[in-house]
Motif scaffolding. Structure first.
Motif, PDB file in Angstrom:
ATOM      1  N   MET A   1      10.200  27.815 -22.253  1.00  0.00           N
ATOM      2  CA  MET A   1       9.114  28.269 -22.187  1.00  0.00           C
ATOM      3  C   MET A   1       8.316  27.352 -23.538  1.00  0.00           C
ATOM      4  O   MET A   1       9.314  27.561 -24.977  1.00  0.00           O
ATOM      5  N   ALA A   2       7.553  27.046 -23.861  1.00  0.00           N
ATOM      6  CA  ALA A   2       7.218  26.801 -24.933  1.00  0.00           C
ATOM      7  C   ALA A   2       6.502  27.500 -26.563  1.00  0.00           C
ATOM      8  O   ALA A   2       6.258  28.863 -25.713  1.00  0.00           O
ATOM      9  N   ARG A   3       7.316  27.210 -27.817  1.00  0.00           N
ATOM     10  CA  ARG A   3       6.907  28.385 -28.091  1.00  0.00           C
ATOM     11  C   ARG A   3       5.696  28.555 -29.158  1.00  0.00           C
ATOM     12  O   ARG A   3       4.769  26.883 -29.113  1.00  0.00           O
ATOM     13  N   ARG A   4       4.954  29.811 -29.218  1.00  0.00           N
ATOM     14  CA  ARG A   4       3.363  28.985 -30.355  1.00  0.00           C
ATOM     15  C   ARG A   4       3.626  28.685 -30.984  1.00  0.00           C
ATOM     16  O   ARG A   4       4.890  29.064 -32.413  1.00  0.00           O
ATOM     17  N   PRO A   5       2.825  27.388 -32.188  1.00  0.00           N
ATOM     18  CA  PRO A   5       2.197  27.292 -33.383  1.00  0.00           C
ATOM     19  C   PRO A   5       2.606  28.472 -33.969  1.00  0.00           C
ATOM     20  O   PRO A   5       1.651  29.161 -34.371  1.00  0.00           O
ATOM     21  N   ARG A   6       2.548  28.106 -35.617  1.00  0.00           N
ATOM     22  CA  ARG A   6       3.043  29.272 -36.728  1.00  0.00           C
ATOM     23  C   ARG A   6       2.084  28.545 -37.056  1.00  0.00           C
ATOM     24  O   ARG A   6       1.331  28.172 -37.418  1.00  0.00           O
ATOM     25  N   ARG A   7       1.951  29.961 -37.855  1.00  0.00           N
ATOM     26  CA  ARG A   7       0.389  30.343 -38.734  1.00  0.00           C
ATOM     27  C   ARG A   7       0.258  30.550 -39.449  1.00  0.00           C
ATOM     28  O   ARG A   7       1.362  31.335 -39.966  1.00  0.00           O
ATOM     29  N   LYS A   8      -0.501  30.328 -40.672  1.00  0.00           N
ATOM     30  CA  LYS A   8      -0.369  30.500 -41.458  1.00  0.00           C
ATOM     31  C   LYS A   8      -0.669  32.062 -42.274  1.00  0.00           C
ATOM     32  O   LYS A   8      -1.014  32.733 -41.531  1.00  0.00           O
ATOM     33  N   ALA A   9       0.408  32.308 -43.349  1.00  0.00           N
ATOM     34  CA  ALA A   9       0.450  33.770 -43.619  1.00  0.00           C
ATOM     35  C   ALA A   9      -1.127  34.484 -43.268  1.00  0.00           C
ATOM     36  O   ALA A   9      -0.843  35.602 -43.095  1.00  0.00           O
ATOM     37  N   GLU A  10      -2.120  33.835 -44.620  1.00  0.00           N
ATOM     38  CA  GLU A  10      -2.962  34.479 -44.219  1.00  0.00           C
ATOM     39  C   GLU A  10      -4.225  34.744 -43.269  1.00  0.00           C
ATOM     40  O   GLU A  10      -4.887  35.538 -43.274  1.00  0.00           O
ATOM     41  N   GLU A  11      -3.854  33.775 -42.059  1.00  0.00           N
ATOM     42  CA  GLU A  11      -4.638  34.465 -40.804  1.00  0.00           C
ATOM     43  C   GLU A  11      -3.839  35.227 -40.415  1.00  0.00           C
ATOM     44  O   GLU A  11      -4.543  36.599 -39.873  1.00  0.00           O
ATOM     45  N   THR A  12      -2.239  35.763 -40.540  1.00  0.00           N
ATOM     46  CA  THR A  12      -1.580  36.452 -39.875  1.00  0.00           C
ATOM     47  C   THR A  12      -2.115  37.939 -40.651  1.00  0.00           C
ATOM     48  O   THR A  12      -2.487  38.718 -39.585  1.00  0.00           O
ATOM     49  N   ARG A  13      -1.972  37.653 -41.611  1.00  0.00           N
ATOM     50  CA  ARG A  13      -2.901  39.178 -42.355  1.00  0.00           C
ATOM     51  C   ARG A  13      -4.527  39.530 -41.954  1.00  0.00           C
ATOM     52  O   ARG A  13      -4.926  40.530 -42.147  1.00  0.00           O
ATOM     53  N   GLU A  14      -5.231  38.443 -42.015  1.00  0.00           N
ATOM     54  CA  GLU A  14      -6.521  38.894 -41.697  1.00  0.00           C
ATOM     55  C   GLU A  14      -6.521  39.379 -39.966  1.00  0.00           C
ATOM     56  O   GLU A  14      -7.085  40.283 -39.508  1.00  0.00           O
ATOM     57  N   ASP A  15      -6.070  38.290 -39.179  1.00  0.00           N
ATOM     58  CA  ASP A  15      -5.512  39.190 -38.085  1.00  0.00           C
ATOM     59  C   ASP A  15      -5.640  40.855 -37.719  1.00  0.00           C
ATOM     60  O   ASP A  15      -5.665  41.487 -37.329  1.00  0.00           O
ATOM     61  N   ILE A  16      -4.580  40.754 -38.533  1.00  0.00           N
ATOM     62  CA  ILE A  16      -3.254  42.121 -38.583  1.00  0.00           C
ATOM     63  C   ILE A  16      -4.720  43.404 -39.082  1.00  0.00           C
ATOM     64  O   ILE A  16      -4.884  44.311 -38.565  1.00  0.00           O
ATOM     65  N   MET A  17      -4.935  43.299 -40.476  1.00  0.00           N
ATOM     66  CA  MET A  17      -6.035  44.132 -40.386  1.00  0.00           C
ATOM     67  C   MET A  17      -7.204  44.452 -39.705  1.00  0.00           C
ATOM     68  O   MET A  17      -7.707  45.162 -39.957  1.00  0.00           O
ATOM     69  N   SER A  18      -8.163  42.820 -39.335  1.00  0.00           N
ATOM     70  CA  SER A  18      -9.305  43.090 -38.037  1.00  0.00           C
ATOM     71  C   SER A  18      -9.083  44.083 -36.340  1.00  0.00           C
ATOM     72  O   SER A  18      -9.615  44.852 -36.710  1.00  0.00           O
ATOM     73  N   MET A  19      -7.344  43.847 -36.520  1.00  0.00           N
ATOM     74  CA  MET A  19      -6.934  44.661 -35.356  1.00  0.00           C
ATOM     75  C   MET A  19      -6.842  46.115 -35.653  1.00  0.00           C
ATOM     76  O   MET A  19      -7.536  46.338 -34.736  1.00  0.00           O
ATOM     77  N   ALA A  20      -6.113  46.197 -36.942  1.00  0.00           N
ATOM     78  CA  ALA A  20      -6.028  47.507 -37.756  1.00  0.00           C
ATOM     79  C   ALA A  20      -7.587  48.301 -37.347  1.00  0.00           C
ATOM     80  O   ALA A  20      -8.159  49.289 -37.199  1.00  0.00           O
ATOM     81  N   GLU A  21      -8.389  47.693 -38.272  1.00  0.00           N
ATOM     82  CA  GLU A  21      -9.646  48.131 -38.901  1.00  0.00           C
ATOM     83  C   GLU A  21     -10.254  48.416 -37.341  1.00  0.00           C
ATOM     84  O   GLU A  21     -11.121  49.673 -37.094  1.00  0.00           O
ATOM     85  N   GLN A  22     -10.071  47.489 -35.447  1.00  0.00           N
ATOM     86  CA  GLN A  22     -10.692  48.131 -34.841  1.00  0.00           C
ATOM     87  C   GLN A  22     -10.321  49.097 -33.546  1.00  0.00           C
ATOM     88  O   GLN A  22     -10.892  49.793 -33.790  1.00  0.00           O
ATOM     89  N   LEU A  23      -8.590  49.394 -34.560  1.00  0.00           N
ATOM     90  CA  LEU A  23      -8.553  49.819 -33.458  1.00  0.00           C
ATOM     91  C   LEU A  23      -8.068  51.532 -34.250  1.00  0.00           C
ATOM     92  O   LEU A  23      -8.791  52.460 -33.727  1.00  0.00           O
ATOM     93  N   PHE A  24      -8.647  51.543 -35.468  1.00  0.00           N
ATOM     94  CA  PHE A  24      -9.206  52.805 -36.471  1.00  0.00           C
ATOM     95  C   PHE A  24     -10.254  53.448 -35.724  1.00  0.00           C
ATOM     96  O   PHE A  24     -10.642  54.818 -35.814  1.00  0.00           O
ATOM     97  N   ARG A  25     -11.270  52.294 -36.006  1.00  0.00           N
ATOM     98  CA  ARG A  25     -12.601  52.245 -34.841  1.00  0.00           C
ATOM     99  C   ARG A  25     -12.708  53.249 -33.700  1.00  0.00           C
ATOM    100  O   ARG A  25     -12.850  54.248 -33.973  1.00  0.00           O
ATOM    101  N   GLN A  26     -11.084  52.993 -32.938  1.00  0.00           N
ATOM    102  CA  GLN A  26     -11.205  53.144 -31.534  1.00  0.00           C
ATOM    103  C   GLN A  26     -11.104  54.736 -31.686  1.00  0.00           C
ATOM    104  O   GLN A  26     -10.719  56.295 -30.909  1.00  0.00           O
ATOM    105  N   ARG A  27      -9.449  54.550 -32.458  1.00  0.00           N
ATOM    106  CA  ARG A  27      -8.803  55.979 -32.425  1.00  0.00           C
ATOM    107  C   ARG A  27      -9.058  57.345 -33.390  1.00  0.00           C
ATOM    108  O   ARG A  27      -8.347  57.961 -33.286  1.00  0.00           O
ATOM    109  N   GLY A  28      -9.626  56.168 -34.448  1.00  0.00           N
ATOM    110  CA  GLY A  28      -9.279  57.111 -35.847  1.00  0.00           C
ATOM    111  C   GLY A  28      -7.552  56.570 -36.319  1.00  0.00           C
ATOM    112  O   GLY A  28      -7.228  55.976 -35.617  1.00  0.00           O
ATOM    113  N   PHE A  29      -7.953  56.891 -37.883  1.00  0.00           N
ATOM    114  CA  PHE A  29      -6.512  56.321 -38.423  1.00  0.00           C
ATOM    115  C   PHE A  29      -5.233  56.996 -38.274  1.00  0.00           C
ATOM    116  O   PHE A  29      -4.389  56.457 -38.555  1.00  0.00           O
TER     117      PHE A  29
END
Length: 198
Positions: free
Chosen positions: A1-29
């Motif tokens: 199984m091929a490993r995913r390339p490592r992402r920069k910490a800032e990209e991961t932080r942005e992904d986490i914030m974006s997903m959290a915001e999307q989920l908060f909008r959908q379901r509430g904080f």
């Protein structure tokens, strides 16, 4: 199984914030957990905690992203100080009302952030105070305001304006009432700054 390339910490932080915001909008904080956010990103909760030590820290980062330039966008340097003050307050009010209307989850986040005393709220207040101070200093330079301590006056004006800018307080009233209240507060502040050495 091929490993995913490592992402920069800032990209991961942005992904986490974006997903959290999307989920908060959908379901509430309150209904969204760190585990929910991690699962949606196909990562472990530990990875989310590596970037944000708590859900409150995540909210702080999201709020900072949204609030970082809000106060800076609303400047009207070509107007007299009273009109600058009024335009600044009304534009902030409009921005807050739009956020509450389009993103009801923000109200829930605000309540949590007030309780947790997150940094983004404090920094946002500081930006508002800086803008108010700049307007007051301009009024002093033009001879309209008689204020020995514009920084202190700006803090006082910001405190009074909470009645038309604080999300908890504005959610209860209609826009017309809030706009009229904002006009009255600005008139009061303008008169006080003209007739006081503050």
């Amino acid at each position: 199984m091929a490993r995913r390339p490592r992402r920069k910490a800032e990209e991961t932080r942005e992904d986490i914030m974006s997903m959290a915001e999307q989920l908060f909008r959908q379901r509430g904080f309150v209904a969204v957990s760190i585990a929910d956010i991690a699962a949606s990103l196909d990562m472990s909760p530990a990875n989310v905690f590596k970037h944000f030590h708590s859900k409150t820290a995540l909210v702080d980062a999201i709020a900072e992203r949204h609030l970082s330039d809000v106060a800076d966008r609303f400047v009207a340097d070509d107007l007299p100080p009273r009109e600058q003050l009024l335009r600044f307050v009304l534009r902030l009010l409009d921005s807050h009302l739009e956020d509450i209307q389009k993103n009801p989850y923000i109200f829930e986040m605000v309540l949590v952030s007030i309780e947790a005393k997150i940094e983004a709220g404090r920094r946002y207040r500081e930006k508002v105070i800086q803008k108010l101070e700049a307007i007051i200093r301009e009024g002093v330079a033009e001879g309209r305001y008689h204020c020995a301590d514009p920084a202190r006056a700006a803090k006082t004006v910001a405190d009074v304006l909470a009645g038309v800018l604080h999300p908890v307080l504005i959610v209860k009233d209609d826009k017309e009432t809030l706009v009229e209240r904002a006009r009255q507060i600005v008139d009061f502040a303008d008169a006080a700054l003209q007739n006081s050495t503050c």
